[in-house]
Design an enzyme around this catalytic site. Sequence first.
Site, PDB file in Angstrom:
ATOM      1  N   SER A   1      10.745 -26.636  30.441  1.00  0.00           N
ATOM      2  CA  SER A   1      11.421 -25.592  29.666  1.00  0.00           C
ATOM      3  C   SER A   1      10.849 -24.250  30.098  1.00  0.00           C
ATOM      4  CB  SER A   1      11.204 -25.808  28.163  1.00  0.00           C
ATOM      5  OG  SER A   1      11.847 -26.982  27.736  1.00  0.00           O
TER       6      SER A   1
ATOM      7  N   LYS B   1      18.569 -24.674  26.302  1.00  0.00           N
ATOM      8  CA  LYS B   1      17.298 -25.152  25.753  1.00  0.00           C
ATOM      9  C   LYS B   1      16.640 -24.083  24.898  1.00  0.00           C
ATOM     10  CE  LYS B   1      13.719 -27.607  24.826  1.00  0.00           C
ATOM     11  NZ  LYS B   1      12.754 -28.190  25.760  1.00  0.00           N
TER      12      LYS B   1
END
Length: 298
Positions: free
Chosen positions: A99, A174
């Site tokens: 991420s 995300k």
Amino acid sequence: MSNLPKIAWIGLGIMGSPMAENLLKAGYQVTGYTLEADKLDRLARAGGTAAGSLAQAVADADVIITMVPASPQVEAIAYGPDGILDNARHGALLIDMSSITPQTSIDLAQAAGAKGIRVLDAPVSGGEAGAIEAVLSIMVGGEQDDFDAARPLFEALGKTIVRCGPHGSGQTVKAANQLIVAINIQACAEAVVFLEKSGVDLTAALDVLNGGLAGSTVLTRKKDNFTHRDFAPGFRIDLHHKDMGIVTDAARTVGAALPVGTVVAGLVAALRAQGDGGLDHSALLRGVERLSGQHTEG
């Protein structure tokens, strides 16, 4: 011999280890590299191969998967003479499941493309439990053909698998996911303190709340953490702090207001500053307890 692509897996942390093991269970050959020897031993016990260096891990791989904490780590393993781009074979597919910032993913795709390496950004949601159970949500950015080629591999790792757009799109989605999760955990934490201070049976209250409109995957996954004050890390405050920085910065860039998200980002940062960065993000409860005048252990 298997006709499945050979996998190099870089980064065997809380998420990476069980994900790599799920690929092994699905019949893939997995060669792993990480800095912790015990994680390499775990991979070997599961049937994988431990590499002595990153370059060795990626040299013969058809697909290279990275799962590391943040943009600086992605850049460190991707670039330079010992990095992925200088050691992967032409035509390999690099799938970054970390991420990170959307721009980092875009830049990586451009740099890799110049060397004949295809790239997908494919961050995940579902936490440690989702990684272990292979039920992750996988949000993907990149070319459709590359996504189609990677889909069987993704299906060994998750249940909800969606291409969200071009390079960087997976990371943008995300970031939105982490915004929603943080706000949801904070709301649950505030409800827990309110319920306990009101003398209500917390377990019963959370069960009935989770059966109605207030129910969520977050509450399902975290209610035991709240009731037992078990904050062993599934997803650390440190990492959620990083992710809240990503989403607030990206939102500022596109001109999107985050009035509640900005407040929660500050609460995550405060918890980290108080020494709780290594705890699970459900430890946002500790911050609410402090603000409510309750003693928190540890």
